[in-house]
Design a protein around this motif. Structure first.
Motif, PDB file in Angstrom:
ATOM      1  N   VAL A 221      -3.670 -24.416   7.257  1.00  0.00           N
ATOM      2  CA  VAL A 221      -2.361 -24.248   7.897  1.00  0.00           C
ATOM      3  C   VAL A 221      -2.334 -24.868   9.293  1.00  0.00           C
ATOM      4  CG1 VAL A 221      -1.860 -22.144   6.590  1.00  0.00           C
ATOM      5  CG2 VAL A 221      -2.896 -21.960   8.861  1.00  0.00           C
ATOM      6  N   GLY A 222      -3.498 -25.331   9.755  1.00  0.00           N
ATOM      7  CA  GLY A 222      -3.542 -25.996  11.062  1.00  0.00           C
ATOM      8  C   GLY A 222      -3.574 -25.063  12.243  1.00  0.00           C
ATOM      9  N   CYS A 223      -4.148 -23.882  12.068  1.00  0.00           N
ATOM     10  CA  CYS A 223      -4.142 -22.887  13.153  1.00  0.00           C
ATOM     11  C   CYS A 223      -5.038 -23.311  14.310  1.00  0.00           C
ATOM     12  CB  CYS A 223      -4.574 -21.525  12.637  1.00  0.00           C
ATOM     13  SG  CYS A 223      -6.314 -21.449  12.149  1.00  0.00           S
ATOM     14  N   GLY A 224      -6.046 -24.140  14.027  1.00  0.00           N
ATOM     15  CA  GLY A 224      -6.883 -24.673  15.106  1.00  0.00           C
ATOM     16  C   GLY A 224      -8.143 -23.874  15.383  1.00  0.00           C
ATOM     17  N   MET A 225      -8.399 -22.857  14.587  1.00  0.00           N
ATOM     18  CA  MET A 225      -9.598 -22.044  14.798  1.00  0.00           C
ATOM     19  C   MET A 225     -10.862 -22.897  14.731  1.00  0.00           C
ATOM     20  SD  MET A 225     -10.614 -19.077  15.544  1.00  0.00           S
ATOM     21  CE  MET A 225     -12.355 -18.894  15.912  1.00  0.00           C
ATOM     22  N   CYS A 226     -10.901 -23.834  13.780  1.00  0.00           N
ATOM     23  CA  CYS A 226     -12.089 -24.695  13.630  1.00  0.00           C
ATOM     24  C   CYS A 226     -12.272 -25.570  14.867  1.00  0.00           C
ATOM     25  CB  CYS A 226     -11.973 -25.556  12.377  1.00  0.00           C
ATOM     26  SG  CYS A 226     -10.392 -26.416  12.241  1.00  0.00           S
ATOM     27  N   GLU A 227     -11.139 -26.043  15.416  1.00  0.00           N
ATOM     28  CA  GLU A 227     -11.199 -26.888  16.601  1.00  0.00           C
ATOM     29  C   GLU A 227     -11.737 -26.089  17.791  1.00  0.00           C
ATOM     30  OE1 GLU A 227      -7.646 -29.235  17.422  1.00  0.00           O
ATOM     31  OE2 GLU A 227      -8.186 -29.356  19.541  1.00  0.00           O
ATOM     32  N   MET A 228     -11.335 -24.828  17.888  1.00  0.00           N
ATOM     33  CA  MET A 228     -11.809 -24.013  19.005  1.00  0.00           C
ATOM     34  C   MET A 228     -13.283 -23.695  18.872  1.00  0.00           C
ATOM     35  SD  MET A 228     -10.535 -20.400  20.631  1.00  0.00           S
ATOM     36  CE  MET A 228     -10.642 -19.292  19.248  1.00  0.00           C
ATOM     37  N   ILE A 229     -13.750 -23.388  17.662  1.00  0.00           N
ATOM     38  CA  ILE A 229     -15.106 -22.874  17.494  1.00  0.00           C
ATOM     39  C   ILE A 229     -16.161 -23.982  17.456  1.00  0.00           C
ATOM     40  CG2 ILE A 229     -15.274 -22.811  14.961  1.00  0.00           C
ATOM     41  CD1 ILE A 229     -16.171 -19.844  17.233  1.00  0.00           C
ATOM     42  N   ILE A 237     -13.889 -31.670  15.026  1.00  0.00           N
ATOM     43  CA  ILE A 237     -12.770 -31.428  14.107  1.00  0.00           C
ATOM     44  C   ILE A 237     -11.517 -31.133  14.939  1.00  0.00           C
ATOM     45  CG2 ILE A 237     -13.283 -28.940  13.807  1.00  0.00           C
ATOM     46  CD1 ILE A 237     -12.572 -29.394  10.788  1.00  0.00           C
ATOM     47  N   VAL A 238     -10.421 -31.751  14.585  1.00  0.00           N
ATOM     48  CA  VAL A 238      -9.175 -31.563  15.338  1.00  0.00           C
ATOM     49  C   VAL A 238      -8.022 -31.259  14.381  1.00  0.00           C
ATOM     50  CG1 VAL A 238      -9.814 -33.073  17.256  1.00  0.00           C
ATOM     51  CG2 VAL A 238      -8.625 -34.025  15.267  1.00  0.00           C
ATOM     52  N   ILE A 239      -6.899 -30.833  14.966  1.00  0.00           N
ATOM     53  CA  ILE A 239      -5.712 -30.581  14.142  1.00  0.00           C
ATOM     54  C   ILE A 239      -4.735 -31.745  14.331  1.00  0.00           C
ATOM     55  CG2 ILE A 239      -3.793 -29.009  13.674  1.00  0.00           C
ATOM     56  CD1 ILE A 239      -6.528 -27.736  13.193  1.00  0.00           C
ATOM     57  N   ASP A 240      -4.314 -32.317  13.237  1.00  0.00           N
ATOM     58  CA  ASP A 240      -3.252 -33.333  13.298  1.00  0.00           C
ATOM     59  C   ASP A 240      -1.907 -32.650  13.099  1.00  0.00           C
ATOM     60  OD1 ASP A 240      -4.921 -35.462  13.668  1.00  0.00           O
ATOM     61  OD2 ASP A 240      -5.175 -35.838  11.523  1.00  0.00           O
ATOM     62  N   GLN A 241      -0.909 -33.074  13.901  1.00  0.00           N
ATOM     63  CA  GLN A 241       0.411 -32.464  13.752  1.00  0.00           C
ATOM     64  C   GLN A 241       1.185 -33.141  12.629  1.00  0.00           C
ATOM     65  OE1 GLN A 241       0.153 -32.863  17.842  1.00  0.00           O
ATOM     66  NE2 GLN A 241      -1.483 -31.605  17.030  1.00  0.00           N
ATOM     67  N   THR A 242       0.908 -32.704  11.419  1.00  0.00           N
ATOM     68  CA  THR A 242       1.591 -33.278  10.262  1.00  0.00           C
ATOM     69  C   THR A 242       2.769 -32.407   9.847  1.00  0.00           C
ATOM     70  OG1 THR A 242       0.059 -32.036   8.913  1.00  0.00           O
ATOM     71  CG2 THR A 242      -0.489 -34.326   9.321  1.00  0.00           C
ATOM     72  N   ARG A 243       2.983 -31.350  10.631  1.00  0.00           N
ATOM     73  CA  ARG A 243       3.947 -30.319  10.264  1.00  0.00           C
ATOM     74  C   ARG A 243       5.370 -30.845  10.054  1.00  0.00           C
ATOM     75  NH1 ARG A 243       7.018 -28.021  14.166  1.00  0.00           N
ATOM     76  NH2 ARG A 243       5.734 -29.139  15.619  1.00  0.00           N
ATOM     77  N   GLU A 244       5.964 -30.361   8.991  1.00  0.00           N
ATOM     78  CA  GLU A 244       7.368 -30.679   8.742  1.00  0.00           C
ATOM     79  C   GLU A 244       8.193 -29.407   8.713  1.00  0.00           C
ATOM     80  OE1 GLU A 244       8.626 -33.914   6.833  1.00  0.00           O
ATOM     81  OE2 GLU A 244       7.188 -34.731   8.260  1.00  0.00           O
ATOM     82  N   GLY A 245       7.584 -28.300   9.123  1.00  0.00           N
ATOM     83  CA  GLY A 245       8.250 -26.996   9.006  1.00  0.00           C
ATOM     84  C   GLY A 245       7.401 -26.092   8.143  1.00  0.00           C
TER      85      GLY A 245
END
Lengths: 248, 330
Positions: A221-229, A237-245
């Motif tokens: 879901v892209g919460c970013g927990m992996c990026e933080m830890i 590892i980063v989150i890409d903003q692929t969100r469309e809603g």
């Protein structure tokens, strides 16, 4: 023939011109806020339930009620550099990710305008972005290395809820050191079941070869927990903003 | 009815209308005629001279009985947000643009309008919050939001003091603008929201910027507030509140039929003009000029912020707060 203006008329005209200039200045300043967006100075990770970027910016009333309810204080409000998105919430996942410590999506419930869609009631429906292994060559798991110690060092302020330690209250990541034969922090701490898993590098990999690679699945879901830890100096590892809603 | 139309026209930037004598009440006509008698004129001048001799007449020695409550009110309202967040009291969550007051939705009228125009979607929470706020500020005077709650109003007042001091020294002068500008900007910002789908106005609203800066911390957007204050100190007195702010105008409409008003009484008035000197919106005090009041008692129009500065400034007590519709009981 130019008509001769009386001093009073001249003064009125000056006032009118000056007013028009100042008014144009105000409107121009407002429109200048389009610049940061056009130049894409920042690509923000938005909180759970956020509508697509355009609708989010239009529907958010810029009040920060979402900021106030987040138990890990992951949500910040963008400032002037956010352009028309001034006062719109975002998450700097590397500093403090959303780890769904609140169980429900408190920020969504707090939102008075539905900019964070009220259709969402489960963390699995969230769609903030998608994790991506941005530096595969640096990933400890891919190198077959373990990890021992505090994931982000002793000074890191970030919080995470470790269900086994305290079901209700998030604690500092620095207060929870690890000792792992193979680093799997991104998989281990992911709050969404089946969003990321460790896989062999190749299908024909030797059984004794400890090397593994994190693979991100559709459920992310892209919460970013992996990026933080991620314990590396610069995250792998980063989150890409692929969100469309949201996913509902 | 005519009163309301005039008051709204004035709010939208129209010039005060000069009424014909036929529109004056008999009492008012009589009083104007009486004040116009030579011996009365002499007496008036003598009275004003006496006022000028009083030490309480000077601005520095004036009683600020309303101002201290007003400043306390602005600080209290804004600090409630700050304290509520930092100590997690959950009394008022959010910012001035939208909040929950002990769980009840509140939405700033103009912010709600901008969001609705931009997103073209009616959200029930927002409708509830907007109605609550509209009723609340209608009850207490509409633009009383400006002078009793708005954090920018407070800093702008300080900038104004500096402006007046500098102007008094002769180092700067005020450059008044055309008041119709606010209506034009109101329409432009509404159209921009509607057409672009973005809440363009919010990116330059010093009210939202200041409120968020107080609660969540200041950022680069505060430079814009600095620019506005700079303009107000050196160039145009009360630039934002007088000539620009659509928030003030929105609350002005709400307050056009509010029970809380400032009332002017002609018999007490010596027409010194002290009230117009201190007023943010002096056009609402047009009736205090000689031979202008069409009745012996009149209420100030929708643009009045109910700040009480004219009440403090009036040496003869001709201006007072009044609660309409109570039959003069309060």
């Amino acid at each position: 023939m130019a008509r001769k203006l009386t001093p009073k008329q001249q003064k009125e005209r000056r006032t009118l011109v000056f007013s028009a200039l100042m008014g144009a200045g105000v409107v121009g300043s407002g429109l200048m806020a389009y610049l940061p967006m056009h130049l894409k100075w920042e690509a923000y990770l938005r909180p759970p339930g956020a509508l697509n970027e355009k609708d989010l910016l239009g529907s958010c009333i810029k009040c920060g009620q979402c900021v106030q309810v987040c138990p890990v204080e992951a949500i910040k409000l963008s400032d002037g550099e956010g352009g028309f998105g001034i006062g719109v919430p975002y998450i700097d996942a590397r500093a403090q990710a959303c780890d769904f410590s609140c169980d429900a999506t408190q920020c969504v419930l707090a939102c008075p305008t539905g900019a964070l869609s009220h259709k969402i009631d489960k963390k699995e429906q969230v769609n903030m972005g998608l994790a991506r292994l941005s530096r595969p060559d640096a990933c400890l798991a891919r190198l077959g290395q373990g990890f021992k110690g505090q994931a982000r060092g002793a000074d890191f302020e970030g919080l995470h809820r470790y269900e086994k330690i305290d079901r209700w209250n998030p604690i500092k990541i620095a207060d929870h050191p690890y000792d792992l034969p193979l680093c799997d922090l991104c998989v281990r701490e992911c709050p969404i079941k089946g969003a990321i898993s460790m896989q062999p590098l190749t299908t024909d990999q030797d059984k004794d070869d400890p090397r593994r690679t994190p693979v991100v699945h559709d459920k992310c879901v892209g919460c970013g927990m992996c990026e933080m830890i991620c314990p590396l100096e610069t995250t792998a590892i980063v989150i890409d903003q692929t969100r469309e809603g949201p996913k509902v | 009815m005519r009163g309301i139309v005039d008051s709204l026209r004035l709010l939208m930037g129209g010039e005060p209308r000069k009424q014909s004598r036929a529109e004056f009440s008999a009492e008012a006509q009589e009083l104007h005629a009486f004040k116009g008698q030579p011996e009365q004129r002499k007496e008036r001048i003598a009275k004003i001279r006496a006022e000028l001799a009083e030490p309480t007449f000077s601005f520095t020695h004036r009683s600020f009985k309303w101002r201290k409550w007003r400043w306390a009110s602005i600080i209290l309202i804004n600090m409630l947000f700050v304290v509520s967040f930092h100590y997690d009291v959950q009394l008022v969550e959010g910012a001035l643009t939208a909040s929950r007051f002990v769980g009840f939705h509140m939405a700033d009228l103009n912010s709600a309008l901008q969001v609705t125009l931009a997103h073209k979607n009616l959200v029930i929470n927002l409708v509830i919050g907007t109605l609550t706020v509209a009723i609340l500020w209608w009850l207490v005077g509409g633009r009383s939001f400006c002078s009793w709650a708005c954090p920018y109003h407070l800093v702008s007042e300080w900038a104004e003091m500096l402006h007046i001091w500098l102007a008094g020294k002769g180092w700067i002068k005020d450059h008044p603008l055309d008041r119709r500008m606010r209506s034009v900007l109101y329409v432009i910002f509404a159209l921009l929201a509607l057409v672009s789908g973005y809440t363009v106005f919010e990116s330059i609203s010093p009210v939202g910027i200041l409120s968020r800066a107080l609660i969540y911390g200041a950022g680069v957007a505060m430079t814009w507030v600095g620019v506005l204050l700079f303009i107000e100190v050196f160039l145009v007195r009360r630039f934002w509140c007088r000539y620009v702010c659509p928030i003030g105008m929105t609350y002005g409409f709400v307050g056009s039929v509010s029970p809380v008003v400032v009332e002017y009484t002609l018999p007490e008035c010596l027409h010194e003009g002290e009230c117009r000197k201190v007023c943010l919106v002096p056009h609402v005090l047009e009736m205090t000029k000689k031979n202008r009041a069409e009745d012996v008692a009149l209420t100030l129009g929708a643009d009045c912020t109910r700040c009480g500065m004219c009440i403090e400034a009036c040496p003869t007590g001709a201006l007072n707060f009044k609660l309409r519709g109570t039959g003069g009981l309060i």
